[in-house]
Design a protein around this motif. Structure first.
Motif, PDB file in Angstrom:
ATOM      1  N   PHE A   1       0.855  -1.181   0.000  1.00 27.40           N
ATOM      2  CA  PHE A   1       0.000   0.000   0.000  1.00 27.40           C
ATOM      3  C   PHE A   1       0.891   1.230   0.000  1.00 27.40           C
ATOM      4  O   PHE A   1       2.100   1.164   0.265  1.00 27.40           O
ATOM      5  CB  PHE A   1      -0.941   0.013   1.218  1.00 27.40           C
ATOM      6  CG  PHE A   1      -0.226   0.085   2.546  1.00 27.40           C
ATOM      7  CD1 PHE A   1       0.004   1.307   3.174  1.00 27.40           C
ATOM      8  CD2 PHE A   1       0.213  -1.068   3.169  1.00 27.40           C
ATOM      9  CE1 PHE A   1       0.666   1.363   4.388  1.00 27.40           C
ATOM     10  CE2 PHE A   1       0.875  -1.011   4.385  1.00 27.40           C
ATOM     11  CZ  PHE A   1       1.107   0.206   5.000  1.00 27.40           C
ATOM     12  N   PHE A   2       0.316   2.405  -0.323  1.00 28.57           N
ATOM     13  CA  PHE A   2       1.039   3.668  -0.357  1.00 28.57           C
ATOM     14  C   PHE A   2       0.598   4.541   0.814  1.00 28.57           C
ATOM     15  O   PHE A   2      -0.571   4.546   1.193  1.00 28.57           O
ATOM     16  CB  PHE A   2       0.782   4.422  -1.669  1.00 28.57           C
ATOM     17  CG  PHE A   2       1.373   3.750  -2.879  1.00 28.57           C
ATOM     18  CD1 PHE A   2       0.580   2.969  -3.694  1.00 28.57           C
ATOM     19  CD2 PHE A   2       2.707   3.890  -3.182  1.00 28.57           C
ATOM     20  CE1 PHE A   2       1.106   2.340  -4.803  1.00 28.57           C
ATOM     21  CE2 PHE A   2       3.243   3.275  -4.296  1.00 28.57           C
ATOM     22  CZ  PHE A   2       2.445   2.493  -5.113  1.00 28.57           C
ATOM     23  N   MET A   3       1.542   5.283   1.365  1.00 29.45           N
ATOM     24  CA  MET A   3       1.223   6.213   2.441  1.00 29.45           C
ATOM     25  C   MET A   3       2.193   7.392   2.380  1.00 29.45           C
ATOM     26  O   MET A   3       3.187   7.366   1.631  1.00 29.45           O
ATOM     27  CB  MET A   3       1.324   5.527   3.806  1.00 29.45           C
ATOM     28  CG  MET A   3       2.705   5.071   4.206  1.00 29.45           C
ATOM     29  SD  MET A   3       2.778   4.418   5.886  1.00 29.45           S
ATOM     30  CE  MET A   3       2.369   5.876   6.832  1.00 29.45           C
ATOM     31  N   CYS A   4       1.893   8.393   3.142  1.00 32.17           N
ATOM     32  CA  CYS A   4       2.715   9.602   3.156  1.00 32.17           C
ATOM     33  C   CYS A   4       4.128   9.262   3.622  1.00 32.17           C
ATOM     34  O   CYS A   4       4.333   8.458   4.525  1.00 32.17           O
ATOM     35  CB  CYS A   4       2.089  10.641   4.066  1.00 32.17           C
ATOM     36  SG  CYS A   4       3.043  12.176   4.179  1.00 32.17           S
ATOM     37  N   ALA A   5       5.115   9.894   2.995  1.00 34.04           N
ATOM     38  CA  ALA A   5       6.513   9.612   3.319  1.00 34.04           C
ATOM     39  C   ALA A   5       6.973  10.295   4.599  1.00 34.04           C
ATOM     40  O   ALA A   5       8.033   9.958   5.139  1.00 34.04           O
ATOM     41  CB  ALA A   5       7.407  10.036   2.153  1.00 34.04           C
ATOM     42  N   ARG A   6       6.215  11.270   5.094  1.00 32.08           N
ATOM     43  CA  ARG A   6       6.627  11.977   6.313  1.00 32.08           C
ATOM     44  C   ARG A   6       6.474  11.071   7.531  1.00 32.08           C
ATOM     45  O   ARG A   6       5.578  10.223   7.572  1.00 32.08           O
ATOM     46  CB  ARG A   6       5.792  13.243   6.483  1.00 32.08           C
ATOM     47  CG  ARG A   6       6.004  14.263   5.374  1.00 32.08           C
ATOM     48  CD  ARG A   6       5.344  15.588   5.722  1.00 32.08           C
ATOM     49  NE  ARG A   6       5.517  16.569   4.666  1.00 32.08           N
ATOM     50  CZ  ARG A   6       5.149  17.848   4.771  1.00 32.08           C
ATOM     51  NH1 ARG A   6       4.572  18.278   5.902  1.00 32.08           N
ATOM     52  NH2 ARG A   6       5.326  18.667   3.759  1.00 32.08           N
ATOM     53  N   PRO A   7       7.316  11.250   8.510  1.00 27.25           N
ATOM     54  CA  PRO A   7       7.220  10.399   9.711  1.00 27.25           C
ATOM     55  C   PRO A   7       5.962  10.706  10.497  1.00 27.25           C
ATOM     56  O   PRO A   7       5.403  11.804  10.406  1.00 27.25           O
ATOM     57  CB  PRO A   7       8.486  10.753  10.499  1.00 27.25           C
ATOM     58  CG  PRO A   7       8.849  12.124  10.040  1.00 27.25           C
ATOM     59  CD  PRO A   7       8.444  12.209   8.597  1.00 27.25           C
ATOM     60  N   THR A   8       5.518   9.710  11.281  1.00 27.82           N
ATOM     61  CA  THR A   8       4.334   9.918  12.116  1.00 27.82           C
ATOM     62  C   THR A   8       4.684  10.800  13.298  1.00 27.82           C
ATOM     63  O   THR A   8       5.831  10.887  13.734  1.00 27.82           O
ATOM     64  CB  THR A   8       3.812   8.575  12.630  1.00 27.82           C
ATOM     65  OG1 THR A   8       4.857   7.922  13.354  1.00 27.82           O
ATOM     66  CG2 THR A   8       3.380   7.689  11.472  1.00 27.82           C
ATOM     67  N   GLY A   9       3.654  11.493  13.856  1.00 24.40           N
ATOM     68  CA  GLY A   9       3.869  12.369  14.997  1.00 24.40           C
ATOM     69  C   GLY A   9       3.982  13.821  14.578  1.00 24.40           C
ATOM     70  O   GLY A   9       3.870  14.175  13.397  1.00 24.40           O
ATOM     71  N   PRO A  10       4.224  14.719  15.534  1.00 30.00           N
ATOM     72  CA  PRO A  10       4.344  16.157  15.205  1.00 30.00           C
ATOM     73  C   PRO A  10       5.521  16.388  14.265  1.00 30.00           C
ATOM     74  O   PRO A  10       6.592  15.836  14.429  1.00 30.00           O
ATOM     75  CB  PRO A  10       4.577  16.816  16.564  1.00 30.00           C
ATOM     76  CG  PRO A  10       4.082  15.828  17.566  1.00 30.00           C
ATOM     77  CD  PRO A  10       4.313  14.478  16.973  1.00 30.00           C
ATOM     78  N   SER A  11       5.272  17.233  13.265  1.00 32.52           N
ATOM     79  CA  SER A  11       6.324  17.515  12.292  1.00 32.52           C
ATOM     80  C   SER A  11       6.821  18.949  12.358  1.00 32.52           C
ATOM     81  O   SER A  11       7.568  19.381  11.498  1.00 32.52           O
ATOM     82  CB  SER A  11       5.807  17.218  10.880  1.00 32.52           C
ATOM     83  OG  SER A  11       4.655  17.993  10.598  1.00 32.52           O
ATOM     84  N   GLY A  12       6.406  19.727  13.339  1.00 28.93           N
ATOM     85  CA  GLY A  12       6.924  21.088  13.459  1.00 28.93           C
ATOM     86  C   GLY A  12       5.858  22.044  13.954  1.00 28.93           C
ATOM     87  O   GLY A  12       4.694  21.699  14.108  1.00 28.93           O
ATOM     88  N   LYS A  13       6.286  23.275  14.253  1.00 39.76           N
ATOM     89  CA  LYS A  13       5.386  24.324  14.713  1.00 39.76           C
ATOM     90  C   LYS A  13       5.099  25.301  13.587  1.00 39.76           C
ATOM     91  O   LYS A  13       5.999  25.673  12.818  1.00 39.76           O
ATOM     92  CB  LYS A  13       6.007  25.087  15.892  1.00 39.76           C
ATOM     93  CG  LYS A  13       6.252  24.246  17.131  1.00 39.76           C
ATOM     94  CD  LYS A  13       4.959  23.969  17.878  1.00 39.76           C
ATOM     95  CE  LYS A  13       5.256  23.245  19.194  1.00 39.76           C
ATOM     96  NZ  LYS A  13       4.010  22.989  19.953  1.00 39.76           N
ATOM     97  N   LYS A  14       3.858  25.686  13.462  1.00 36.74           N
ATOM     98  CA  LYS A  14       3.484  26.701  12.491  1.00 36.74           C
ATOM     99  C   LYS A  14       3.738  28.086  13.086  1.00 36.74           C
ATOM    100  O   LYS A  14       4.054  28.240  14.273  1.00 36.74           O
ATOM    101  CB  LYS A  14       2.013  26.550  12.102  1.00 36.74           C
ATOM    102  CG  LYS A  14       1.720  25.251  11.331  1.00 36.74           C
ATOM    103  CD  LYS A  14       0.277  25.230  10.884  1.00 36.74           C
ATOM    104  CE  LYS A  14      -0.008  23.960  10.071  1.00 36.74           C
ATOM    105  NZ  LYS A  14      -1.406  23.911   9.600  1.00 36.74           N
ATOM    106  N   GLU A  15       3.569  29.115  12.230  1.00 36.27           N
ATOM    107  CA  GLU A  15       3.806  30.479  12.706  1.00 36.27           C
ATOM    108  C   GLU A  15       2.808  30.896  13.755  1.00 36.27           C
ATOM    109  O   GLU A  15       3.122  31.704  14.635  1.00 36.27           O
ATOM    110  CB  GLU A  15       3.729  31.438  11.510  1.00 36.27           C
ATOM    111  CG  GLU A  15       4.840  31.219  10.482  1.00 36.27           C
ATOM    112  CD  GLU A  15       4.733  32.189   9.326  1.00 36.27           C
ATOM    113  OE1 GLU A  15       3.768  32.979   9.335  1.00 36.27           O
ATOM    114  OE2 GLU A  15       5.603  32.163   8.436  1.00 36.27           O
TER     115      GLU A  15
END
Length: 614
Positions: free
Chosen positions: A573-587
């Motif tokens: 199956f295909f899934m997003c390549a980004r790691p699971t969990g928080p990926s950063g803070k927005k402005e």
């Protein structure tokens, strides 16, 4: 299919046809005999067939049905009431069956064919499946009749091979995810294997899992599970998969097809396995192989000696060929629709037999010896001189002249060439087939063949047809164009436009049109041109590499493999390549998480036990 299987006996289940559906390619197979058991009432349901290769084996008796209540073709006497030398035996005796379902009903669905060879009795069955409770009574009655028939045959001293789709799971090794499923349903393994059908199978085979004491009449096991004997601890050896859930790619199935044999011939088999790589059904074939020589009654003999009627083989050498006279009454080759017929392939592949025709002999003048005997040997039909016209003549056949005295030399004398037939046949007679004579083809204007010559020409654009205004007028060009139109009229059945002279017109009409120098118009053609670049792009879309989908971030997804046990185990199956969990803070201080959307490939199918976790 038989060439692929490389088998000598093929047992099929779920033929799903009736007698009226039988065709030549099902019955008239060169080198094979076949026996059917088809449903009497239901259409497209059940059905068992056994094919035997006539060059290796031939049965001596054959029956339809498990109880012996049916009758042979063109007879009102049941199999169980035939003379003893014509019976296979082992029929259920009074009191052995519970009587929940009458015997005629049990054998009305086309579920059993029994063949007897000198070595053993082959029982090919298709046992009813567990669909709903409405069929439980019939299923239990058929299983009981099968158990009684096999045990009675073994008690008579006959060896038995029971094979087919039994629709029964023997142990926890024979189905995927059984323990987990029973735990969810809060059912123990002992309760699961205590059902009547599973209890029957485990009591009839050696090493079966029998819960509690054995049933009356089933105190001893009589058959061996050959696949388990050769692969006792193998997991995933399944023969059936649920096609609605597409469980075969992940091998999430069950083993419900068996080859079972009695103890006396167990050592004859040198291999047994499944052929899971052969597709085309929700089941895969199961096979067992016997050795070339076997121990029969304390003597080592070739297997062919005990798999054919007496006198057909001796010490592994064939004494006589199998003929239609060796077919048993239940053979499909004796059905009126197929009797005294042969396959169309035989007409093309069998060599013509030589025929000996005695001719009138003439005495030699001045000789005292009697006239010699002339024998004409013809190996096929003579060439048709009418079909070949004046291009070829019939070749004379050779004669062998043999004087009656012994020890004389054979002299070959040519025969006078036959008189040619007239080149023009009578219109009242039907013309014969033409011989293979190469005729010179009339060249066309463009030099290309009217039909497609190669696959490459399919992708090339059509040759544009010049307009009438570009062609000069004149007598020579008019004659050439007329010849081309005549050739095209033979290929195109449609009527030509009025301005095109017909090839059947008189020469006077052609001369007048030529004198007037009327411009000729060609046959209209399709304006569409096949662009090779466009075709290549279209094929590339179909046969090219699969495009990786995008996730919600606009990035390429990555492929993953499911490792959790279940119907989707082993699938991608295909899934997003980004790691699971928080990926950063927005402005604005909020937290951005990765994509959690799963894009399953086309082979994935949802099931009740499937779960998606973030």
């Amino acid at each position: 299919m038989f060439d692929t299987l490389e088998a000598d006996i093929v047992v099929m289940q779920e033929a799903k046809i009736q007698r009226k559906d039988l065709q030549d390619d099902m019955v008239l197979i060169p080198g094979w005999d076949v026996y059917f058991s088809l449903p009497k009432h239901k259409k497209g349901y059940s059905g068992v067939a056994i094919y035997t290769r006539s060059s290796k084996c031939a049965p001596i008796r054959a029956e339809e049905g498990i109880t012996g209540i049916l009758c042979p073709p063109n007879s009102s006497t049941t199999f169980r009431d035939l003379p003893e030398d014509q019976q296979i035996g082992g029929y259920p005796r009074p009191g052995q069956l519970s009587g929940e379902v009458d015997e005629a009903t049990l054998d009305s669905e086309g579920r059993c064919v029994i063949l007897e060879f000198p070595a053993f009795v082959l029982v090919g069955v298709y046992s009813p499946a567990t669909r709903d409770e409405s069929r439980d009574e019939f299923r239990h009655a058929f299983t009981e009749a099968m158990d009684v028939r096999v045990r009675n045959l073994v008690a008579m001293g006959k060896e038995v091979v029971l094979t087919g789709d039994l629709n029964i799971i023997r142990s926890e090794l024979d189905t995927a995810g059984l323990v987990e499923q029973l735990r969810k349903e809060e059912v123990s393994l002992d309760d699961f294997f205590s059902s009547p059908s599973r209890r029957f199978l485990n009591q009839i085979v050696f090493g079966g899992r029998v819960v509690g004491t054995r049933d009356e009449g089933r105190e001893e096991a009589v058959l061996w599970d050959l696949c388990r004997e050769f692969h006792p601890t193998r997991t995933g050896m399944y023969t059936c998969w649920d096609t609605r859930k597409n469980c075969r790619p992940g091998n999430f199935g069950s083993r419900i097809d068996y080859v079972l044999c009695s103890s006396g011939i167990k050592d004859w088999f040198i291999d047994a396995n499944i052929q899971e790589g052969l597709l085309g059904s929700d089941h895969c074939p199961v096979y067992a192989t016997m050795g070339d020589t076997v121990n029969h009654n304390g003597t080592t003999v070739p297997i062919t000696d005990v798999m054919n009627p007496p006198g057909m083989f001796k010490d592994g050498e064939r004494q006589r060929e199998w003929t239609i006279k060796d077919a048993l009454p239940t053979s499909a080759k004796l059905i009126p629709e197929f009797s005294n017929r042969r396959s169309i392939k035989d007409m093309f592949f069998k060599k013509p037999k030589a025929t000996i025709k005695p001719t009138t002999a003439t005495a030699i003048p001045g000789s005292q010896d009697p006239p010699p005997l002339t024998i004409t040997i013809s190996t096929g039909p003579e060439k048709d001189s009418w079909a070949q016209g004046d291009l070829a003549s019939s070749q004379p056949s050779s004669q062998v002249t043999a004087p009656p005295s012994s020890g004389s030399t054979l002299v070959a004398s040519p025969q006078k060439p036959p008189v040619k037939r007239p080149a023009v046949a009578s219109p009242a007679k039907r013309p014969q087939k033409k011989g293979k004579v190469t005729l010179a083809k009339e060249p066309s204007k463009t030099g290309a063949s009217a039909s497609q010559g190669t696959l490459k020409s399919f992708f090339k654009p059509k040759t544009p047809v010049p307009s009438p205004s570009q062609e000069p007028t004149g007598t020579d060009n008019t004659a050439s164009a007329t010849a081309d139109i005549s050739t095209a009229s033979e290929l195109l059945p449609a009527e030509l436009p009025p301005e095109i002279p017909s090839p059947n017109q008189s020469s006077k009409g052609s001369a007048e049109s030529s004198a007037k120098e009327t411009p000729l118009t060609t046959v209209p053609t399709d304006d569409k041109v096949f662009d090779p670049i466009e075709n290549k792009a279209s094929w590339s879309k179909l046969l090219g590499k699969r495009v990786v989908p995008k996730c919600e971030h606009g990035e390429d997804c990555v492929s993953r493999i499911t490792k959790k046990p279940g119907v989707n185990c082993g699938r991608s199956f295909f899934m997003c390549a980004r790691p699971t969990g928080p990926s950063g803070k927005k402005e604005d201080g909020t937290t951005e998480f990765c994509c959690k959307t799963f894009i399953w490939s086309s082979e994935w199918k949802p099931s009740s036990s499937a779960s998606l976790s973030g």
